[in-house]
Design an enzyme around this catalytic site. Structure first.
Site, PDB file in Angstrom:
ATOM      1  N   THR A 117       4.057  -0.312  -3.159  1.00  0.00           N
ATOM      2  CA  THR A 117       5.024  -0.721  -2.134  1.00  0.00           C
ATOM      3  C   THR A 117       4.786  -2.216  -1.870  1.00  0.00           C
ATOM      4  N   LEU A 167      -6.296   7.280   0.246  1.00  0.00           N
ATOM      5  CA  LEU A 167      -6.057   6.141   1.151  1.00  0.00           C
ATOM      6  C   LEU A 167      -4.592   5.784   1.277  1.00  0.00           C
ATOM      7  N   GLU A 186       1.447   4.338   4.675  1.00  0.00           N
ATOM      8  CA  GLU A 186       2.066   3.220   5.380  1.00  0.00           C
ATOM      9  C   GLU A 186       1.114   2.927   6.525  1.00  0.00           C
ATOM     10  N   SER A 187       0.716   1.654   6.693  1.00  0.00           N
ATOM     11  CA  SER A 187      -0.431   1.382   7.569  1.00  0.00           C
ATOM     12  C   SER A 187      -0.150   0.433   8.740  1.00  0.00           C
ATOM     13  N   THR A 227       5.550   9.284   3.816  1.00  0.00           N
ATOM     14  CA  THR A 227       4.362   8.959   3.014  1.00  0.00           C
ATOM     15  C   THR A 227       3.093   9.572   3.604  1.00  0.00           C
ATOM     16  N   THR A 240      -7.812   7.082  10.610  1.00  0.00           N
ATOM     17  CA  THR A 240      -7.967   5.929  11.508  1.00  0.00           C
ATOM     18  C   THR A 240      -8.436   6.358  12.895  1.00  0.00           C
ATOM     19  N   ASP A 241      -9.039   5.420  13.621  1.00  0.00           N
ATOM     20  CA  ASP A 241      -9.439   5.715  15.010  1.00  0.00           C
ATOM     21  C   ASP A 241      -8.229   5.836  15.926  1.00  0.00           C
ATOM     22  N   GLU A 242      -7.050   5.362  15.458  1.00  0.00           N
ATOM     23  CA  GLU A 242      -5.876   5.357  16.336  1.00  0.00           C
ATOM     24  C   GLU A 242      -5.410   6.764  16.696  1.00  0.00           C
ATOM     25  N   TYR A 296       2.945   5.503  13.726  1.00  0.00           N
ATOM     26  CA  TYR A 296       1.891   5.419  12.691  1.00  0.00           C
ATOM     27  C   TYR A 296       0.762   6.386  12.993  1.00  0.00           C
ATOM     28  N   LYS A 344      -0.607   9.782  11.020  1.00  0.00           N
ATOM     29  CA  LYS A 344      -1.988   9.930  10.515  1.00  0.00           C
ATOM     30  C   LYS A 344      -2.627  11.181  11.134  1.00  0.00           C
ATOM     31  N   ASN A 364     -10.715  -0.920  13.068  1.00  0.00           N
ATOM     32  CA  ASN A 364      -9.993  -2.012  12.379  1.00  0.00           C
ATOM     33  C   ASN A 364     -10.864  -2.677  11.316  1.00  0.00           C
ATOM     34  N   HIS A 373       1.630  -0.362  23.192  1.00  0.00           N
ATOM     35  CA  HIS A 373       0.433  -1.030  22.661  1.00  0.00           C
ATOM     36  C   HIS A 373      -0.860  -0.409  23.212  1.00  0.00           C
TER      37      HIS A 373
HETATM   38  P1  NAD Z   1      -2.404  -1.034   2.973  1.00  0.00           P
HETATM   39  O1  NAD Z   1      -1.075  -0.935   3.656  1.00  0.00           O
HETATM   40  O2  NAD Z   1      -3.007  -2.356   2.752  1.00  0.00           O
HETATM   41  O3  NAD Z   1      -2.322  -0.313   1.541  1.00  0.00           O
HETATM   42  C1  NAD Z   1      -1.668   0.909   1.365  1.00  0.00           C
HETATM   43  C2  NAD Z   1      -1.548   1.171  -0.126  1.00  0.00           C
HETATM   44  O4  NAD Z   1      -0.915   2.452  -0.305  1.00  0.00           O
HETATM   45  C3  NAD Z   1      -0.692   0.151  -0.868  1.00  0.00           C
HETATM   46  O5  NAD Z   1      -1.305  -0.207  -2.088  1.00  0.00           O
HETATM   47  C4  NAD Z   1       0.618   0.898  -1.122  1.00  0.00           C
HETATM   48  O6  NAD Z   1       1.285   0.458  -2.303  1.00  0.00           O
HETATM   49  C5  NAD Z   1       0.122   2.311  -1.262  1.00  0.00           C
HETATM   50  N1  NAD Z   1       1.163   3.296  -0.953  1.00  0.00           N
HETATM   51  C6  NAD Z   1       1.993   3.299   0.127  1.00  0.00           C
HETATM   52  N2  NAD Z   1       2.837   4.346   0.054  1.00  0.00           N
HETATM   53  C7  NAD Z   1       2.537   5.019  -1.088  1.00  0.00           C
HETATM   54  C8  NAD Z   1       3.049   6.183  -1.712  1.00  0.00           C
HETATM   55  N3  NAD Z   1       4.065   6.870  -1.169  1.00  0.00           N
HETATM   56  N4  NAD Z   1       2.485   6.606  -2.859  1.00  0.00           N
HETATM   57  C9  NAD Z   1       1.448   5.904  -3.418  1.00  0.00           C
HETATM   58  N5  NAD Z   1       0.955   4.786  -2.902  1.00  0.00           N
HETATM   59  C10 NAD Z   1       1.477   4.345  -1.736  1.00  0.00           C
HETATM   60  O7  NAD Z   1      -3.360  -0.084   3.816  1.00  0.00           O
HETATM   61  P2  NAD Z   1      -4.912  -0.259   4.173  1.00  0.00           P
HETATM   62  O8  NAD Z   1      -5.033  -1.118   5.353  1.00  0.00           O
HETATM   63  O9  NAD Z   1      -5.657  -0.545   2.942  1.00  0.00           O
HETATM   64  O10 NAD Z   1      -5.236   1.244   4.643  1.00  0.00           O
HETATM   65  C11 NAD Z   1      -5.617   2.229   3.692  1.00  0.00           C
HETATM   66  C12 NAD Z   1      -5.873   3.535   4.419  1.00  0.00           C
HETATM   67  O11 NAD Z   1      -6.905   3.359   5.388  1.00  0.00           O
HETATM   68  C13 NAD Z   1      -4.666   4.058   5.178  1.00  0.00           C
HETATM   69  O12 NAD Z   1      -4.648   5.470   5.047  1.00  0.00           O
HETATM   70  C14 NAD Z   1      -4.937   3.657   6.621  1.00  0.00           C
HETATM   71  O13 NAD Z   1      -4.327   4.566   7.511  1.00  0.00           O
HETATM   72  C15 NAD Z   1      -6.447   3.764   6.677  1.00  0.00           C
HETATM   73  N6  NAD Z   1      -7.120   2.874   7.650  1.00  0.00           N
HETATM   74  C16 NAD Z   1      -6.867   1.523   7.661  1.00  0.00           C
HETATM   75  C17 NAD Z   1      -7.567   0.704   8.540  1.00  0.00           C
HETATM   76  C18 NAD Z   1      -7.341  -0.795   8.581  1.00  0.00           C
HETATM   77  O14 NAD Z   1      -7.871  -1.469   9.466  1.00  0.00           O
HETATM   78  N7  NAD Z   1      -6.610  -1.375   7.655  1.00  0.00           N
HETATM   79  C19 NAD Z   1      -8.510   1.260   9.415  1.00  0.00           C
HETATM   80  C20 NAD Z   1      -8.727   2.640   9.383  1.00  0.00           C
HETATM   81  C21 NAD Z   1      -8.035   3.436   8.483  1.00  0.00           C
HETATM   82  O1  DAU Z   2      -7.750   0.815  14.258  1.00  0.00           O
HETATM   83  C1  DAU Z   2      -7.452   0.993  12.910  1.00  0.00           C
HETATM   84  C2  DAU Z   2      -6.070   0.464  12.601  1.00  0.00           C
HETATM   85  O2  DAU Z   2      -6.161  -0.951  12.645  1.00  0.00           O
HETATM   86  C3  DAU Z   2      -5.536   0.924  11.259  1.00  0.00           C
HETATM   87  O3  DAU Z   2      -5.379   2.322  11.270  1.00  0.00           O
HETATM   88  C4  DAU Z   2      -4.186   0.264  10.966  1.00  0.00           C
HETATM   89  O4  DAU Z   2      -3.752   0.610   9.666  1.00  0.00           O
HETATM   90  C5  DAU Z   2      -4.395  -1.255  11.016  1.00  0.00           C
HETATM   91  O5  DAU Z   2      -3.160  -1.899  10.820  1.00  0.00           O
HETATM   92  C6  DAU Z   2      -4.978  -1.667  12.368  1.00  0.00           C
HETATM   93  O6  DAU Z   2      -4.023  -1.454  13.437  1.00  0.00           O
HETATM   94  P1  DAU Z   2      -3.795  -2.536  14.605  1.00  0.00           P
HETATM   95  O7  DAU Z   2      -2.449  -2.322  15.158  1.00  0.00           O
HETATM   96  O8  DAU Z   2      -4.944  -2.547  15.536  1.00  0.00           O
HETATM   97  O9  DAU Z   2      -3.881  -3.902  13.709  1.00  0.00           O
HETATM   98  P2  DAU Z   2      -3.002  -5.251  13.741  1.00  0.00           P
HETATM   99  O10 DAU Z   2      -3.702  -6.212  12.845  1.00  0.00           O
HETATM  100  O11 DAU Z   2      -1.561  -4.989  13.513  1.00  0.00           O
HETATM  101  O12 DAU Z   2      -3.175  -5.737  15.250  1.00  0.00           O
HETATM  102  C7  DAU Z   2      -4.452  -5.995  15.805  1.00  0.00           C
HETATM  103  C8  DAU Z   2      -4.236  -6.368  17.271  1.00  0.00           C
HETATM  104  O13 DAU Z   2      -3.593  -7.640  17.334  1.00  0.00           O
HETATM  105  C9  DAU Z   2      -3.351  -5.405  18.035  1.00  0.00           C
HETATM  106  O14 DAU Z   2      -3.814  -5.274  19.364  1.00  0.00           O
HETATM  107  C10 DAU Z   2      -1.981  -6.096  18.021  1.00  0.00           C
HETATM  108  C11 DAU Z   2      -2.333  -7.576  18.018  1.00  0.00           C
HETATM  109  N1  DAU Z   2      -1.380  -8.457  17.317  1.00  0.00           N
HETATM  110  C12 DAU Z   2      -1.066  -8.143  16.030  1.00  0.00           C
HETATM  111  C13 DAU Z   2      -0.180  -8.937  15.316  1.00  0.00           C
HETATM  112  C14 DAU Z   2       0.202  -8.589  13.902  1.00  0.00           C
HETATM  113  C15 DAU Z   2      -0.872  -9.594  17.932  1.00  0.00           C
HETATM  114  O15 DAU Z   2      -1.199  -9.881  19.112  1.00  0.00           O
HETATM  115  N2  DAU Z   2       0.004 -10.378  17.240  1.00  0.00           N
HETATM  116  C16 DAU Z   2       0.380 -10.101  15.954  1.00  0.00           C
HETATM  117  O16 DAU Z   2       1.207 -10.851  15.375  1.00  0.00           O
END
Ligand code: NAD
Ligand code: DAU
Length: 376
Positions: free
Chosen positions: A36, A81, A84-85, A100, A133-135, A182, A186, A211, A316
């Site tokens: 994606t 993993l 959509e995140s 997804t 995720t912790d969310e 989201y 999850k 995060n 939020h």
């Molecule tokens: P990301 O959005 O960076 O990557 C997601 C990946 O999944 C991408 O490569 C995308 O192409 C792929 N994908 C999306 N839809 C798909 C589908 N239908 N089939 C196959 N592939 C698909 O996400 P991330 O931040 O790397 O998060 C990965 C996992 O970890 C997620 O499950 C998210 O909920 C979890 N997570 C993320 C965080 C964080 O801070 N980023 C924290 C805790 C948990």
């Molecule tokens: O806690 C784990 C989660 O952390 C994961 O499950 C999610 O996939 C990951 O995206 C992340 O979620 P958050 O919403 O916490 O992350 P984000 O980086 O989008 O935002 C972090 C904080 O910053 C949140 O309180 C919103 C704020 N923010 C974010 C953006 C993009 C802003 O103030 N301005 C911004 O432009």
């Protein structure tokens, strides 16, 4: 083992795939990713010619393709993993998240069930590991807005800042209370994973992480977005008052935890992953500004006026804070990096990899960015 890692071309997946391919030459790693907007094979260029690595472009919702892959490649383990995140996107387009995150997880589970139950050994030696995720736990109260000494210290929180903003933490026994589309998707996927253990005896594990930050994160998320904006002296859109608290973990420490739990975690168990490293958004943003300025040779802090307070994110969540003491106690995991070191490393990586950033932020991304921030 033959292991499928889904979402391996995304942010965290990139680090997990690289760790497994390099650390386990006897395993074969199949990176299943739909590519994606968030998936980027440029993240894994160094692995292209490794004999124990195969990229498979597929949608996790495509049950027939996943089942055929499992049967053809004799898959023993799945680390799921793909998702959509991004919370802001889920607010605009919840259906894609349900498809997804919920249906995709169900399709992975059902394919694993059918394949593993067809084998003589059935679930023996198999593992379905779901990354969550912790969310899903909802939001914690901010009982100490000025911060108090936290009850625990880890390497991640051993720097100068080291504060907690409330008395309560997310523990594994908390009820799920998701607020965003989201986190609701999850939470739903986590329930399906546990249901497959309880109903069919599938050896599942779920982990809930805080995060992540580090290299290769898509620049819609706070840290890479703001580093890039500071570099280009674009406004920094801070939601609400910037008082929301997040608990930050370096992505490679998450990947190490995933490796440990995949191999040593108890089946049917849940582990929370985090470094007791809480930060208010506005404080982290100031650290980013100072670090980028210093590394670019600007006067430290001269870009503070880029901070622009904008309309808050709908629903939020105020505070996330993970209690990861179970994982530390039972499996001996610890973060390896102090937050200040991790942030410095991360800022340097984005500044040194401007081409990676430019490739992503040209074209479609620009339209997304404008539509996302036009009304704020
Ligand atoms: P990301 O959005 O960076 O990557 C997601 C990946 O999944 C991408 O490569 C995308 O192409 C792929 N994908 C999306 N839809 C798909 C589908 N239908 N089939 C196959 N592939 C698909 O996400 P991330 O931040 O790397 O998060 C990965 C996992 O970890 C997620 O499950 C998210 O909920 C979890 N997570 C993320 C965080 C964080 O801070 N980023 C924290 C805790 C948990
Ligand atoms: O806690 C784990 C989660 O952390 C994961 O499950 C999610 O996939 C990951 O995206 C992340 O979620 P958050 O919403 O916490 O992350 P984000 O980086 O989008 O935002 C972090 C904080 O910053 C949140 O309180 C919103 C704020 N923010 C974010 C953006 C993009 C802003 O103030 N301005 C911004 O432009």
């Amino acid at each position: 083992m033959n292991v499928i890692i889904t979402g391996g071309a995304g942010f965290i997946g990139t680090h997990v795939v690289r760790l497994f391919v390099n650390k386990y030459p006897d395993y074969h790693i199949f990176n299943v990713d739909k590519l994606t907007y968030a998936g980027n094979l440029a993240n894994l260029k160094d692995l292209e010619n490794k004999p124990n690595y195969t990229f498979v472009k597929a949608d996790v919702c495509d049950f027939d393709t996943i089942l055929a892959l499992m049967q053809r490649e004799h898959i023993d383990g799945i680390i799921h993993l793909a998702a959509e995140s991004h919370v802001d996107r889920s607010i605009k387009d919840p259906f894609t998240f349900a498809r997804t995150n919920v249906m995709g997880t169900l399709s992975m589970l059902q394919a694993a069930k059918i394949y593993w139950e067809s084998l003589p050994e059935k679930y023996e030696g198999k593992r379905f590991y779901h990354i969550s995720t912790d969310e899903v736990y909802g939001a914690l109260e901010m009982t100490h807005p000025d911060g108090i000494m936290p009850p625990f210290t880890t390497k991640a929180s051993s720097g100068e800042h080291h504060l907690a903003y409330g008395d309560k933490f997310f523990t594994e026994d908390l009820k799920y209370m998701p607020h965003s589309p989201y986190s609701a998707s999850k939470a739903s996927s986590d329930h399906f994973v546990r249901a497959f253990h309880d109903t069919y005896g599938m050896p599942t594990i779920v982990t809930n992480c805080s995060n992540n930050y580090g290299p290769y994160q898509f620049p819609e998320k706070l840290i890479p977005l703001f580093i890039n904006n500071i570099r280009h002296r674009r406004p920094l859109p801070v939601y609400g008052k910037g008082e929301n608290v997040r608990d930050w973990l370096y992505v490679e420490d998450h990947a190490r935890a995933i490796d440990l739990i995949f191999h040593k975690g108890n089946v049917a168990d849940t582990y929370n992953i985090g470094g007791f490293n809480e930060w208010k958004n506005i404080d982290i943003i100031k650290v980013l500004i100072k670090t980028v300025d210093r590394l670019l040779g600007r006067a430290e802090g001269e870009d503070m006026d880029l901070i622009t307070y904008v309309t808050d994110r709908a629903g939020h969540d105020l505070r996330y804070a993970i209690d990861s003491s179970k994982l530390q106690r039972e499996l001996g995991w610890e973060p390896s990096l102090q937050f200040e070191e991790g942030i410095e490393k991360t800022v340097r990586w984005y500044l040194d990899n401007q081409e990676w950033m430019d490739n992503i932020t040209s074209g479609e991304y620009e339209k997304y960015y404008e539509s996302m921030y036009a009304n704020r």
